[in-house]
Design an enzyme around this catalytic site. Structure first.
Site, PDB file in Angstrom:
ATOM      1  N   ASP A   1       0.824  -1.218   0.000  1.00 25.56           N
ATOM      2  CA  ASP A   1       0.000   0.000   0.000  1.00 25.56           C
ATOM      3  C   ASP A   1       0.851   1.257   0.000  1.00 25.56           C
ATOM      4  O   ASP A   1       2.033   1.222   0.338  1.00 25.56           O
ATOM      5  CB  ASP A   1      -0.857   0.063   1.266  1.00 25.56           C
ATOM      6  CG  ASP A   1      -1.827  -1.079   1.345  1.00 25.56           C
ATOM      7  OD1 ASP A   1      -2.090  -1.708   0.319  1.00 25.56           O
ATOM      8  OD2 ASP A   1      -2.315  -1.330   2.469  1.00 25.56           O
TER       9      ASP A   1
ATOM     10  N   TYR B   1       6.313  -9.833   7.174  1.00 25.48           N
ATOM     11  CA  TYR B   1       6.184  -8.382   7.371  1.00 25.48           C
ATOM     12  C   TYR B   1       6.603  -8.030   8.793  1.00 25.48           C
ATOM     13  O   TYR B   1       6.377  -8.812   9.715  1.00 25.48           O
ATOM     14  CB  TYR B   1       4.724  -7.941   7.194  1.00 25.48           C
ATOM     15  CG  TYR B   1       4.274  -7.756   5.770  1.00 25.48           C
ATOM     16  CD1 TYR B   1       4.463  -6.542   5.123  1.00 25.48           C
ATOM     17  CD2 TYR B   1       3.654  -8.786   5.067  1.00 25.48           C
ATOM     18  CE1 TYR B   1       4.035  -6.352   3.816  1.00 25.48           C
ATOM     19  CE2 TYR B   1       3.227  -8.608   3.753  1.00 25.48           C
ATOM     20  CZ  TYR B   1       3.423  -7.386   3.134  1.00 25.48           C
ATOM     21  OH  TYR B   1       2.999  -7.197   1.845  1.00 25.48           O
TER      22      TYR B   1
END
Lengths: 245, 245
Positions: free
Chosen positions: B53, B111
């Protein structure tokens, strides 16, 4: 009228230096504009401990200003940070003695220069360290530091485009330490000439790379000629660390 | 024709996300433009392990592309980095099997979400950590992690503006560790839904603040409704850490 003393950090990346210049984004310009908004448009002026060059960062720069507003001390920090962009942050704001002076009262300034020596660059430290993927000889660099300490004419370590006449400065201490994959040069002095820390750093790097013997620094100082010293280290590795009063 | 596999890091701060969008600066757009310059203007397309994103960073994102040029393997990295802006860096470039696929062959993605818990913000980490000056209850957060591990329908932890139908995903591990004044959430899984790591992080923060009991995560998962989970954590604390094949 109250004199306010502020301690501020800033990210030098997107500023054309500290000092106000027409049409440029500067740290002083942003802070004065923020203060002016707090003072209903009245022009405001701040006085700092000294300038920093374009691209140089600050962990704790100090400035003062005078205000006719009777804002309680604890509220100044919020008022200021509410008006400032993300890359300037006021860390402390206190009501100072009316004769406090951010420049004239400085007792000691400390700068850190951070060199990232890892083979690979680091995306998340690229703006705040100078990437130099080399083995630096730290004991030679420490020996070199000893030649800088004390009171000397630093003409060889001052950029030529300056109007300052007296180039004698006193360095109190200069240390080299290692933090993970970074070599940090920490220097304390009463004050520094234009680009002086960055030229000393460039010289220490030459020593660390075994391109210059530590003792040659003595000769470079005596020459009083900028051309005698190696090149200036990049601005983005330098952080104004602390100002003491 | 050679298939090249690249590992890249990028600073998400100044990108409108990963994926190409008209009139926007994107990671994919910049890399494809760089490749196009290397290929004398020929349009080039890359395929990554997945999008990130707007504002999300990458330490090691992976993509592949096909090239008719016979550039030796060690030269690709220099050719690419020579054409890329400072906020994208190619860490590795290797000639891969002709059927290697950066998206379909992913075995595991990792992540990291970094929360800076110090009282004061840090100017030099503000772009890469989420500043939350609170005491987080790490043992409760660790307990909460255990409810995410395994195979679940993650509809409650997926942003609603997505076209993906199958919301079942498998999380292999989820750990919380402390690095100086940062709390790091490290999560590994086969793949993640749109904003899933950030919504899980926002939920873990609520748990860490004692606003939500760890066991409530089970109920939130069962609701299969985005409105059941707390708010999404900000993008700039998230880093795509690693992609394994």
């Amino acid at each position: 009228m109250a004199r306010i003393k502020c301690t501020t950090s800033y990210d030098g990346t997107n500023f054309s230096g500290y000092q106000v210049q027409p049409e440029k984004r500067t740290v002083q310009g942003e802070i004065e504009a923020a203060l002016s908004r707090i003072h209903k448009g009245q022009p405001m002026k701040i006085t700092s401990s000294g300038r920093t060059d374009a691209g140089v960062h600050a962990r704790a720069q100090v400035f003062h200003f005078d205000s006719p507003l009777s804002i309680p001390e604890p509220n100044w920090i919020r008022a200021l940070n509410g008006q400032l962009p993300n890359d300037i942050f006021i860390r402390r704001a206190e009501i100072a003695a009316s004769d406090f002076h951010a420049r004239f009262d400085v007792r000691e300034k400390e700068y850190h220069y951070r060199i990232l020596t890892s083979q690979e660059p680091d995306m998340f430290r690229r703006l705040y360290t100078y990437h130099l993927p080399e083995d630096l000889d730290l004991s030679k660099m420490r020996e070199a530091c000893s030649y800088f300490i004390g009171t000397h004419d630093f003409t060889s370590f001052c950029a030529t485009n300056t109007s300052v006449k007296d180039k004698v400065r006193t360095i109190y201490s200069m240390d080299i330490f290692v933090e993970n994959d970074e070599v940090v040069i920490a220097v304390k002095g009463e004050g520094f000439l234009y680009q002086m820390v960055r030229i000393m750093t460039g010289t220490l790097i030459e020593v660390g790379l075994n391109k210059l013997a530590p003792s040659e620094i003595k000769a470079i100082l005596l020459k009083r000629d900028r051309r005698a010293a190696p090149k200036t280290a990049p601005a983005h590795g330098l952080i104004m660390w602390q100002v003491s009063y």
